[in-house]
Design a protein around this motif. Structure first.
Motif, PDB file in Angstrom:
ATOM      1  N   ARG A  43       0.844  -1.196   0.000  1.00 11.64           N
ATOM      2  CA  ARG A  43       0.000   0.000   0.000  1.00 11.64           C
ATOM      3  C   ARG A  43       0.877   1.243   0.000  1.00 11.64           C
ATOM      4  NH1 ARG A  43      -4.453  -1.655   4.693  1.00 11.64           N
ATOM      5  NH2 ARG A  43      -5.178  -3.578   3.677  1.00 11.64           N
ATOM      6  N   TYR A  70      -1.174  -1.305   9.050  1.00 11.07           N
ATOM      7  CA  TYR A  70      -1.239  -0.150   8.153  1.00 11.07           C
ATOM      8  C   TYR A  70      -1.980   1.022   8.808  1.00 11.07           C
ATOM      9  CZ  TYR A  70       0.590  -2.413   3.926  1.00 11.07           C
ATOM     10  OH  TYR A  70       1.400  -3.018   2.992  1.00 11.07           O
ATOM     11  N   GLY A 194       4.364  -0.487  13.053  1.00 12.03           N
ATOM     12  CA  GLY A 194       3.591  -1.469  12.300  1.00 12.03           C
ATOM     13  C   GLY A 194       3.976  -2.891  12.665  1.00 12.03           C
TER      14      GLY A 194
END
Length: 346
Positions: A43, A70, A194
């Motif tokens: 992403r 994310y 993350g």
């Protein structure tokens, strides 16, 4: 000191590989025949492409963990990006010379880490290079300021004039016109956050790659993860591959991703706080360590200090291994890096 171009997936012979045009690192991810395939998601984030690979977890659980990772990274980016008007960093810059700004604990910790790297590097790492506002490295908007503009703005580059009050939870830039740029120190902690989310959701084996910085934990189907080190002199070529497992970070800085040519000179995004111009003398730096804190900001500081002084900085951090490629074509490997890296035939 910010980001790299987006990444792309492509097949490579019999393995599935992340073919990544990055500052210095590229994870090679391949599945063992007959085993459950790792989950891969990419992403856009932080002006680059962030890739997450999770192994050894059922698909629904893995996907949920990835989504949450994310989300946390996006939350931190919103606090730390100087390109967002509502970020804590932008609010500090707008209030320069006017008043202190209350900041969240995550921002305070990062600003403190930046100040520590400023001291460790002898001033080579300085987040107030954001005061050099005439430089533009975004595609389609590239620009170099005039010498007089650099001289005027350079007077405002001085991290010692960033006042942090931990007790009050505030940050203050002492002069109007000063500004912060956390591009050289924010990305790794965001990726680390993350990874922590993945851990909290039961993931034991994962890789996160963001624009040339790679964090890993565990293994890939019982084998080490493999992280390729790009050759800054020829970015389409690998100098070697690092097999890494357990807990590790491979971080890179270089002059060959975000740059443009002006008057026959390469103008890249890592600025020297002493001169106001892009650094010279070093093409790229790749660092290997166990923890993000050991290398965060170090690559940019080494680019500023130059090859020999950069080696001296590494020597002061025993847990860090390094590869430094100079603009004269030479390459220096710390003993641990030379021992760890598998060379790739030319």
């Amino acid at each position: 000191m910010n980001s790299a171009p987006s990444t792309a997936f492509s097949p490579l012979r019999r393995r599935i590989a992340m073919a990544l045009p990055l500052l210095g690192c590229a994870p090679w991810v391949s599945a063992t025949p007959g085993a459950q395939s790792p989950q891969r998601v990419s992403r856009p984030l932080m002006g680059t492409q962030v890739d997450i690979v999770v192994d050894g977890l059922d698909a629904p659980l893995g996907r949920h963990a990835i989504d949450q990772a994310y989300a946390e990274m996006a939350r931190l980016e919103a606090l730390l990006s100087r390109y967002r008007a509502d970020s804590a960093v932008s609010r500090i810059s707008r209030a320069a010379g006017i008043q202190p700004v209350e900041v969240p604990p995550e921002v305070m910790r990062l600003l403190q880490a930046a100040q520590q790297m400023h001291g460790f590097s002898g001033g080579a790492f300085d987040i107030t290079v954001g005061s050099l506002k005439g430089w533009r490295f975004e595609a389609g908007h590239q620009a170099a300021p005039s010498a007089s503009e650099i001289a005027r703005q350079l007077r405002r580059v001085d991290a010692r004039r960033l006042v942090l009050d931990e007790r009050a939870g505030t940050a203050y830039l002492a002069e109007q016109g000063m500004a912060l740029d956390l591009g050289g120190i924010a990305k790794l902690p965001i990726l680390e956050a993350g990874m922590q989310v993945l851990r909290n959701h039961g993931v034991g084996h994962a890789l996160i790659n963001g624009g040339g910085d790679v964090l890993v934990m565990g293994q890939l189907q019982g084998r080490p993860w493999r992280v390729g080190l790009r050759d800054p002199r020829a970015p389409e070529r690998l100098l070697g591959v690092l097999p890494v497992q357990g807990r590790a970070v491979v971080a890179s800085s270089g002059d060959y991703e975000r740059f443009f040519m002006a008057a026959g000179q390469r103008r890249h995004h890592i600025l020297d706080p002493r001169t106001g111009y892009p650094t010279g003398g070093v093409h790229g730096v790749s660092l290997l360590a166990r923890d993000v804190a050991e290398v965060n900001g170090l690559g940019a500081a080494m680019m500023v200090r130059g090859a020999k002084a950069g080696q001296a900085l590494v020597a002061r951090r025993p847990g860090v291994q390094a590869l430094v490629v100079s603009q004269d074509g030479g390459a220096w490997y710390s003993a641990g890096m030379a021992a760890s890296m598998e060379r790739v035939a030319a």
